[in-house]
Design a protein around this motif. Structure first.
Motif, PDB file in Angstrom:
ATOM      1  N   LEU A  69      21.274 -31.532 -43.076  1.00  0.00           N
ATOM      2  CA  LEU A  69      21.728 -32.428 -42.006  1.00  0.00           C
ATOM      3  C   LEU A  69      20.797 -33.631 -41.841  1.00  0.00           C
ATOM      4  CD1 LEU A  69      22.843 -29.825 -39.302  1.00  0.00           C
ATOM      5  CD2 LEU A  69      24.306 -31.253 -40.720  1.00  0.00           C
ATOM      6  N   ASP A  70      19.500 -33.388 -41.920  1.00  0.00           N
ATOM      7  CA  ASP A  70      18.547 -34.469 -41.654  1.00  0.00           C
ATOM      8  C   ASP A  70      18.308 -35.365 -42.869  1.00  0.00           C
ATOM      9  OD1 ASP A  70      18.352 -33.349 -39.163  1.00  0.00           O
ATOM     10  OD2 ASP A  70      16.510 -32.229 -39.609  1.00  0.00           O
ATOM     11  N   GLU A  71      18.214 -34.754 -44.067  1.00  0.00           N
ATOM     12  CA  GLU A  71      17.849 -35.523 -45.263  1.00  0.00           C
ATOM     13  C   GLU A  71      19.065 -36.102 -45.978  1.00  0.00           C
ATOM     14  OE1 GLU A  71      14.804 -36.205 -46.208  1.00  0.00           O
ATOM     15  OE2 GLU A  71      13.799 -35.011 -44.666  1.00  0.00           O
ATOM     16  N   PHE A  72      20.117 -35.304 -46.123  1.00  0.00           N
ATOM     17  CA  PHE A  72      21.240 -35.722 -46.960  1.00  0.00           C
ATOM     18  C   PHE A  72      22.517 -35.989 -46.179  1.00  0.00           C
ATOM     19  CE2 PHE A  72      18.905 -32.298 -49.370  1.00  0.00           C
ATOM     20  CZ  PHE A  72      18.021 -33.176 -49.973  1.00  0.00           C
ATOM     21  N   ALA A  75      25.778 -29.013 -36.503  1.00  0.00           N
ATOM     22  CA  ALA A  75      24.620 -29.408 -35.693  1.00  0.00           C
ATOM     23  C   ALA A  75      24.475 -28.503 -34.470  1.00  0.00           C
ATOM     24  CB  ALA A  75      24.768 -30.864 -35.260  1.00  0.00           C
ATOM     25  N   GLN A  76      25.612 -28.173 -33.828  1.00  0.00           N
ATOM     26  CA  GLN A  76      25.545 -27.294 -32.661  1.00  0.00           C
ATOM     27  C   GLN A  76      25.081 -25.890 -33.062  1.00  0.00           C
ATOM     28  OE1 GLN A  76      27.968 -29.253 -33.489  1.00  0.00           O
ATOM     29  NE2 GLN A  76      28.472 -30.599 -31.742  1.00  0.00           N
ATOM     30  N   MET A  82      18.624 -32.166 -55.336  1.00  0.00           N
ATOM     31  CA  MET A  82      17.497 -32.622 -54.514  1.00  0.00           C
ATOM     32  C   MET A  82      17.068 -31.551 -53.517  1.00  0.00           C
ATOM     33  SD  MET A  82      18.335 -36.661 -53.841  1.00  0.00           S
ATOM     34  CE  MET A  82      20.039 -36.437 -53.359  1.00  0.00           C
ATOM     35  N   LEU A  83      18.052 -30.809 -52.987  1.00  0.00           N
ATOM     36  CA  LEU A  83      17.726 -29.714 -52.070  1.00  0.00           C
ATOM     37  C   LEU A  83      16.909 -28.640 -52.782  1.00  0.00           C
ATOM     38  CD1 LEU A  83      18.114 -28.331 -49.303  1.00  0.00           C
ATOM     39  CD2 LEU A  83      20.224 -27.333 -50.207  1.00  0.00           C
ATOM     40  N   ARG A  87      15.206 -19.034 -42.842  1.00  0.00           N
ATOM     41  CA  ARG A  87      15.759 -19.579 -44.100  1.00  0.00           C
ATOM     42  C   ARG A  87      16.932 -20.506 -43.828  1.00  0.00           C
ATOM     43  NH1 ARG A  87      15.347 -14.217 -45.648  1.00  0.00           N
ATOM     44  NH2 ARG A  87      17.615 -13.972 -45.617  1.00  0.00           N
ATOM     45  N   HIS A  88      17.878 -20.028 -43.045  1.00  0.00           N
ATOM     46  CA  HIS A  88      19.093 -20.817 -42.849  1.00  0.00           C
ATOM     47  C   HIS A  88      18.849 -22.024 -41.954  1.00  0.00           C
ATOM     48  CE1 HIS A  88      21.986 -18.301 -44.984  1.00  0.00           C
ATOM     49  NE2 HIS A  88      21.266 -17.266 -44.588  1.00  0.00           N
ATOM     50  N   ILE A  89      17.937 -21.901 -41.001  1.00  0.00           N
ATOM     51  CA  ILE A  89      17.586 -23.076 -40.196  1.00  0.00           C
ATOM     52  C   ILE A  89      16.941 -24.138 -41.072  1.00  0.00           C
ATOM     53  CG2 ILE A  89      15.988 -23.858 -38.422  1.00  0.00           C
ATOM     54  CD1 ILE A  89      16.576 -21.285 -36.891  1.00  0.00           C
ATOM     55  N   GLU A  90      16.069 -23.718 -41.995  1.00  0.00           N
ATOM     56  CA  GLU A  90      15.396 -24.659 -42.897  1.00  0.00           C
ATOM     57  C   GLU A  90      16.411 -25.397 -43.769  1.00  0.00           C
ATOM     58  OE1 GLU A  90      11.946 -26.515 -44.218  1.00  0.00           O
ATOM     59  OE2 GLU A  90      12.004 -24.848 -42.790  1.00  0.00           O
TER      60      GLU A  90
END
Length: 517
Positions: free
Chosen positions: A243-246, A260-261, A496-497, A234-237
């Motif tokens: 981070l990637d989309e917004f 990110a780390q 959006m998320l 869940r949290h990785i998703e």
């Protein structure tokens, strides 16, 4: 038929074994008598050897001792006393040897062996005292009885009498008056034994408890691994989406440093946890995954987005600012497809597509009421409102894609209606559509959906908000933020998320409950 050779050999062997066993038993029975006979034979041999060498025999020795004026009798008595002492020493040695043999028996427990260390010569308690009293009695009493014959003075006889009396008085007095002490000592020993037994039972119980805990951990390990896998997924998703989309679109500083780390570490831990079920390797992988999950939750971008967007909504309700944002987002996730589309357009104040308006659900009466919330159209059509069929005709036009062009073709020639021209008409159309959408979507929020949306946060929220409070929050969300660009950007990212999370069946309120303290 004659017996076989093998049977004959077996019978011979059995007979020889029986004879050997019988001879050993006879030897064991005759061992003590033989030892006595051999000892007597040794003494007789010594005396015979002395006579053969011309030495005086025992009768000459006794005659010399018994001759008038002879002084050998005291020497004989002294030698006999010495021999008696040697005999008692041998008896004591024999007792000690028997005690040591008992100690060497492997059947003796360590507790009893430890108790023997405090006893004299490792003998039963009282053995040495009894032996000393026996020596004094055996030697002292004959000395007192034959003091005249031995020529002992009254002073020496008195000394011997005092020694005998003192030893016997102490020994028998201690034995007669020491019952309470013995009882107390035995009680102490029993108490110590019980304490040792209690300690052993406690140690055994602790060992059993540890084994039970280990077994419980082993039994619960697969479930803990699956739960950790689910939380990590869940949290990785969510972190990956933000981070990637917004991430590139959000204001600087909105995404926590190290997010990110933490996301990369969580992904590695989730990969290592795959295929693990039990054993030491699974425990280590689970510990690493748990630590990585905690680090990702601490750096989860969802929390800063939630805090930043909280300033957009009024804090006058019992929910608080963060609870108000969670309510709006949670309802959007629980709505159906059509409801979600209306919710998204309403809270983002987005362009209102005609397909959002179901003419069958909007009546002319409700359109007339909602025009009061649209100042531009209320002024422009104040003379048209009373015309029969006006609102039905107006609803038909605004449900078309070219609603602006249709309205301008019909009413644009009258410059008094829209002094600002076609731009003012489009602004009025947007305003009226927003009012109609608010009226239509106000029916979407129900107490049941509000309760379902806020279940993960219910213990911290207390009383749940009413339908009217929720609608006011959604109206405020659509209008606020023009003077707070960062807060508005954070709120729009959350909206959006929510759409992405709907596709992945991930409840944002549950995630918020996990990342917010």
């Amino acid at each position: 038929m004659p017996p076989s050779t093998a049977a004959t050999r077996a019978e011979i062997t059995a007979s020889a074994t029986d004879r050997r066993r019988i001879m050993l038993e006879l030897l064991h029975i005759m061992r003590l008598p033989l030892r006595i006979l051999l000892t007597g034979a040794a003494v007789v041999g010594v005396l015979g050897g002395a006579v053969a060498l011309g030495l005086p025999g025992p009768e000459a020795l006794f005659a010399a001792f018994a001759a008038p004026g002879a002084t050998g009798l005291p020497a004989l008595i002294g030698m006999m006393i010495f021999l008696i002492g040697i005999g008692f020493a041998a008896f004591l040695w024999w007792l000690a040897a028997r005690s040591f043999a008992l100690v060497a028996n492997p059947a003796i427990g360590p507790e009893r062996l430890a108790g023997l260390r405090d006893l004299p010569l490792a003998l039963p308690e009282g053995t040495v005292r009894a032996l000393l009293a026996l020596i004094v009695g055996v030697i002292g009493l004959p000395l007192l009885l034959f003091s005249k014959t031995l020529g002992l003075t009254d002073a020496i006889a008195g000394y011997v009498n005092g020694i005998v009396t003192g030893v016997f008085g102490f020994y028998f007095g201690t034995r007669s008056t020491g019952a309470d002490a013995q009882i107390a000592r035995r009680a102490t020993e029993q108490l110590a034994e019980r304490e040792r037994a209690t300690g052993a039972l406690a140690a055994e119980a602790e060992a059993l408890r540890q084994r039970a805990e280990a077994a419980a951990r082993d039994a619960a390990l697969p479930g803990r691994i699956e739960a950790t896998k689910g939380s990590l997924a869940r949290h990785i998703e969510v972190a990956g989406l933000v981070l990637d989309e917004f991430g590139p679109l959000l204001p600087k500083g909105m995404v926590p440093e190290g997010a990110a780390q933490a996301l990369a570490k969580a992904r590695d831990a989730a990969a290592a946890l795959q295929g693990q079920a039990s054993g030491p390797g699974a425990e280590g992988a689970l510990k690493t995954a748990t630590d990585a999950l905690a680090g990702l939750i601490g750096a989860q971008p969802l929390a800063p987005l939630l805090r930043a967007s909280a300033s957009l909504l009024p804090a006058g309700t019992a929910l608080g600012p963060i609870g108000a944002v969670a309510t709006v987002i949670g309802l959007g996730w629980h709505f159906g497809a059509a409801e979600y589309q209306r919710w998204r357009a309403r809270v983002l104040s987005a362009p209102f597509a005609p397909q959002l308006f179901d003419v069958g659900l909007i009546t002319p009466s409700s359109a007339e009421l909602r025009m009061e919330a649209s100042p531009i159209f209320a002024r422009a059509f104040k003379d048209e409102k009373t015309r029969p069929g006006f609102f039905a005709d107006l609803l038909g036009k605004i449900s078309q894609d070219d609603a602006g062009a249709r309205l301008w073709a019909e009413y644009g020639a009258d410059a008094a209606r829209f002094p600002g021209g076609q731009a003012e008409l489009k602004a009025g159309l947007q305003e009226f559509r927003a009012a109609l959408l608010a009226d239509l979507s106000a029916r979407d929020a129900t107490p049941e959906k509000i309760t379902a949306a806020l279940v993960p946060l219910a213990p911290s929220l207390g009383a749940l908000p009413s339908v009217d409070q929720v609608n006011r929050l959604m109206d405020a969300a659509g209008k606020a933020g023009q003077d707070q660009p960062e807060a508005r950007a954070a709120f729009e990212a959350l909206v959006m998320l929510t759409g992405h999370l709907r596709d992945r069946k991930l409840d944002p309120i549950r995630l918020m409950a996990e990342v917010m303290p």
